[in-house]
Design a protein around this motif. Structure first.
Motif, short mmCIF file in Angstrom:
data_model
loop_
_atom_site.label_atom_id
_atom_site.label_comp_id
_atom_site.label_asym_id
_atom_site.label_seq_id
_atom_site.Cartn_x
_atom_site.Cartn_y
_atom_site.Cartn_z
N HIS A 151 -3.80 8.19 -1.58
CA HIS A 151 -4.70 7.97 -0.45
C HIS A 151 -4.07 8.30 0.90
CE1 HIS A 151 -7.78 6.21 -2.98
NE2 HIS A 151 -6.86 5.44 -3.55
N GLY A 152 -2.77 8.64 0.91
CA GLY A 152 -2.11 9.01 2.15
C GLY A 152 -1.61 7.82 2.94
N LEU A 153 -0.53 8.03 3.66
CA LEU A 153 0.03 6.95 4.47
C LEU A 153 -0.92 6.51 5.58
CD1 LEU A 153 3.73 8.19 4.77
CD2 LEU A 153 2.93 6.16 3.52
N PHE B 288 0.83 -1.20 0.00
CA PHE B 288 0.00 0.00 0.00
C PHE B 288 0.86 1.25 0.00
CE2 PHE B 288 -2.24 3.47 2.01
CZ PHE B 288 -3.48 3.44 1.41
N GLN B 289 1.87 1.28 0.85
CA GLN B 289 2.74 2.45 0.94
C GLN B 289 3.49 2.70 -0.35
OE1 GLN B 289 5.09 1.41 4.36
NE2 GLN B 289 3.60 2.24 5.83
N TYR C 178 -4.90 -5.25 4.82
CA TYR C 178 -4.30 -4.12 5.54
C TYR C 178 -5.31 -2.98 5.70
CZ TYR C 178 -1.74 0.22 6.25
OH TYR C 178 -1.33 1.44 6.72
N VAL C 179 -6.01 -2.64 4.62
CA VAL C 179 -7.02 -1.58 4.70
C VAL C 179 -8.11 -1.98 5.70
CG1 VAL C 179 -8.78 -0.32 3.42
CG2 VAL C 179 -6.54 -0.73 2.38
N GLN C 180 -8.52 -3.23 5.67
CA GLN C 180 -9.56 -3.70 6.58
C GLN C 180 -9.09 -3.62 8.04
OE1 GLN C 180 -12.56 -4.41 5.70
NE2 GLN C 180 -13.48 -5.63 7.34
N THR D 50 -5.87 12.40 0.21
CA THR D 50 -5.12 13.62 -0.13
C THR D 50 -5.94 14.38 -1.18
OG1 THR D 50 -3.92 12.64 -2.00
CG2 THR D 50 -2.96 12.34 0.19
N GLN D 51 -5.33 15.41 -1.74
CA GLN D 51 -5.99 16.14 -2.81
C GLN D 51 -6.16 15.28 -4.06
OE1 GLN D 51 -3.62 19.66 -3.44
NE2 GLN D 51 -4.58 20.78 -1.75
N ASN D 52 -5.37 14.24 -4.16
CA ASN D 52 -5.41 13.39 -5.36
C ASN D 52 -6.27 12.14 -5.20
OD1 ASN D 52 -3.52 15.06 -6.74
ND2 ASN D 52 -1.86 14.10 -5.58
N GLY D 53 -6.71 11.85 -3.98
CA GLY D 53 -7.48 10.63 -3.78
C GLY D 53 -8.29 10.69 -2.50
N PRO D 54 -9.43 9.98 -2.45
CA PRO D 54 -10.31 10.04 -1.28
C PRO D 54 -9.78 9.22 -0.11
CG PRO D 54 -11.15 8.45 -2.86
CD PRO D 54 -9.96 9.11 -3.51
N SER D 55 -10.37 9.48 1.05
CA SER D 55 -10.08 8.68 2.24
C SER D 55 -10.60 7.26 2.03
CB SER D 55 -10.76 9.31 3.46
OG SER D 55 -10.76 8.41 4.55
#
Length: 266
Positions: A69-71, A61-62, A126-128, A76-81
């Motif tokens: 999507h941010g660490l 993911f990183q 990981y996201v879950q 971020t401005q480029n992708g949603p939470s």
């Protein structure tokens, strides 16, 4: 006499031979494509246990997703939470090649998948683990053994206005579109109904019960596995495509025959 025979043998090949070769080539190519499509559509099972860990998913993911999507998964401005999207949504987006996104556009298109099944499951896990959300369904939901007739009716009522009554897809507004469902796996059909990716509405259990979802998936799988009873479907787009086909090929053939007869008579 010998000169005449030699001249006959060295004459030009009949145009029918070239047409026959082209036809054979198209049939072979179509057969290979149909076989590959059927093989892709047959992959409908819920993912099995991955050999990779959640830590492996975090590293993937990183390296591939955090830019947008941010660490911390807060966007971020480029992708949603990604908080609340869950592993089911991650699996849908990544397993169809929609993510990682190649370029900003009205809609994320499907493209070749960039990760293995194990890597996709690790990223999803990981996201879950960080931001829980919708998870994988019971195997029964995607087994394709529901009520096909009831599922087809539910699909016409709830989905056909965008995806076409035969699941062939269709255009929406502002450059967006509903994708065709001819090669979509059962798991991703379920994921789309539950997570509502992009322009798709979310169908919770009050809108469509788990049994309703199972029936819809069964109807779509049945359509994938059965050819159009009326012959070539022409995309199942209705009278527009059929009329265009008749205009181009039907009338075109009549004009060609007319020109050929006139040339012969002259």
């Amino acid at each position: 006499m010998a000169r005449h025979s030699s001249r006959t043998r060295s004459g030009r090949r009949s145009p029918l031979a070239a047409a026959a070769l082209i036809g054979i080539g198209l049939l072979i190519t179509g057969g290979i494509y149909a076989g590959a499509t059927a093989a892709m559509a047959a992959t409908n099972e819920t993912p099995t246990a991955s050999t990779l860990t959640v830590e492996d998913g975090q590293k993937l993911f990183q390296a591939n997703c955090a830019t947008c999507h941010g660490l911390d998964l807060q966007g971020t401005q480029n992708g949603p939470s990604l908080y609340g999207v869950g592993e089911l949504s991650v699996h849908f987006q990544v397993s169809t090649g929609r993510m990682p996104l190649q370029a900003q556009s009205p809609q994320a298109p499907q493209k070749p998948v960039q990760f293995t099944d194990d890597q996709i499951q690790a990223i999803a896990a990981y996201v879950q683990s960080v931001a829980p959300g919708p998870t994988y369904p019971d195997a029964e939901i995607t087994d394709g053994k529901g009520d096909v007739a009831a599922g087809a009716e539910l699909f016409r009522i709830n989905c056909a206005m965008c995806h076409n009554v035969a699941g062939a897809g269709g255009a929406l507004t502002e450059g967006k579109y509903a994708p065709n469902l001819h090669t979509t796996t059962a798991l991703n059909m379920y994921a789309a109904m539950v997570t509502g990716p992009q322009n798709m509405p979310v169908f919770n259990n009050m809108n469509l019960t788990p049994e309703d979802k199972r029936d819809i998936i069964s109807a779509l799988l049945w359509m994938q596995q059965n050819e159009s009873p009326g012959g070539y479907s022409l995309g199942s787009l209705g009278p527009v495509s059929e009329g265009l086909f008749i205009w181009i090929f039907g009338i075109g053939t009549l004009i060609a025959i007319t020109v050929w007869i006139t040339a012969k008579s002259n």
